[in-house]
Motif scaffolding. Structure first.
Motif, PDB file in Angstrom:
ATOM      1  N   SER A 298       0.875  -1.231   0.392  1.00 49.05           N
ATOM      2  CA  SER A 298      -0.133   0.320   0.017  1.00 49.05           C
ATOM      3  C   SER A 298       1.093   1.393  -0.195  1.00 49.05           C
ATOM      4  O   SER A 298       0.250   2.416  -0.744  1.00 49.05           O
ATOM      5  N   LYS A 299       2.005   1.013  -0.175  1.00 50.36           N
ATOM      6  CA  LYS A 299       2.884   2.777   1.156  1.00 50.36           C
ATOM      7  C   LYS A 299       3.172   2.532  -0.590  1.00 50.36           C
ATOM      8  O   LYS A 299       3.268   3.831  -0.923  1.00 50.36           O
TER       9      LYS A 299
ATOM     10  N   ALA B  73       2.068   1.859  -3.393  1.00 54.58           N
ATOM     11  CA  ALA B  73       0.658   2.106  -4.317  1.00 54.58           C
ATOM     12  C   ALA B  73       0.119   4.158  -3.745  1.00 54.58           C
ATOM     13  O   ALA B  73      -0.174   4.800  -4.473  1.00 54.58           O
ATOM     14  N   GLU B  74       0.586   4.539  -2.554  1.00 49.51           N
ATOM     15  CA  GLU B  74       0.540   5.679  -2.123  1.00 49.51           C
ATOM     16  C   GLU B  74       1.408   6.355  -2.842  1.00 49.51           C
ATOM     17  O   GLU B  74       1.201   8.407  -2.826  1.00 49.51           O
TER      18      GLU B  74
ATOM     19  N   MET C  14       1.438  -0.480  -9.857  1.00 50.40           N
ATOM     20  CA  MET C  14       1.279  -2.306  -9.092  1.00 50.40           C
ATOM     21  C   MET C  14       1.216  -2.707  -9.903  1.00 50.40           C
ATOM     22  O   MET C  14       0.043  -4.221 -10.067  1.00 50.40           O
TER      23      MET C  14
END
Lengths: 142, 142
Positions: free
Chosen positions: A3-4, A6-7, A12
């Motif tokens: 998730s980091k 992606a942030e 991805m």
DNA sequence: TTTCGTGCAAACCCTTTGCATTTGC
DNA sequence: GCAAATGCAAAGGGTTTGCACGAAA
């Protein structure tokens, strides 16, 4: 870690996902080869250069640390699993985790006496583990 | 070292002589490349594989120690010049000699707490030397 | 003379890189 | 559609190896 990434705006791709997952699920330290071996099983067309590139990226982002123990043994370790060091057995190759606190005294001494800011997150100490030490003792008695 | 080699029945070729002499006269630690570079000057047809073979021989005979500091940096050091360790600056590559005594406490702790016989003759500690540390601080203020 | 050591070139391992292609967004 | 990520194959650095030749004893 996924998730980091992606942030931060990184794409991805399935390769990245699998590599990052493999790093997270790995024991506390892995090599590029190990990650690669794990990923190819499910995704046979990954390339090892992608593994290297991903590991480099994770290192740049301070999500893993890279430890070069010498003799072509480079290990990766997720930072969020805490710091630790490695005792590397020269005979059986065993990796023993070493608590950070053991080295705090040393770090302090190096700074005081040598003005040297030791990066002890990246330390591998070569030596002989208990079992191999016994084996050596035994064979020397022969 | 030359006479010891002769005693042990090894042939004294000019290459060996020059390589061994170069190792002895080198600063306290050298690389294969450095030895090679020194020897070719006087003896242009030495081959680097001979340097490696000679260094391996000297290591086998416990006349030099071999330290793999990682990142392709392997250092050789004559045993009779005493033990010491290296602080390796990650920025400028500087090698700082570290007295053995600094690590005695650590060696003792590792043995007591981990039953690990650390081979601290072969230790390289990565970090940042005083000068580079200042440079970093300076550039971070910019 | 006979074994040991050498030079040479090729192979090695692990890692990186250039480039064309594919893919996520 | 366009930049970012990938695959591929080739190159890289440092080291090792097989083999035929040369030299030490």
């Amino acid at each position: 870690m996924v998730s980091k990434l992606a942030e931060l705006g990184y794409r991805m791709t399935p390769q990245r996902l699998m590599i990052v997952t493999a790093v997270e699920n790995a024991a506390d330290h892995t090599s590029a080869e190990e990650i690669f071996g794990q990923v190819v099983q499910k995704y046979p067309n990954v390339n090892i250069s992608t593994v290297y590139r991903t590991l480099d990226l994770l290192e740049e982002l301070h999500m893993v640390t890279k430890t070069d123990l010498g003799s072509g043994s480079v290990r990766y370790h997720p930072v969020d699993k805490g710091h630790h060091h490695h005792l590397v057995c020269r005979d059986c190759g065993a990796l023993i985790n070493l608590d950070e606190s053991v080295l705090e005294g040393l770090k302090h001494d190096l700074l005081r006496d040598y003005k040297f800011n030791a990066d002890l997150q990246h330390l591998g100490i070569l030596g002989r583990c208990e079992r191999c030490e016994r084996n050596v003792a035994r064979s020397e008695n022969t």
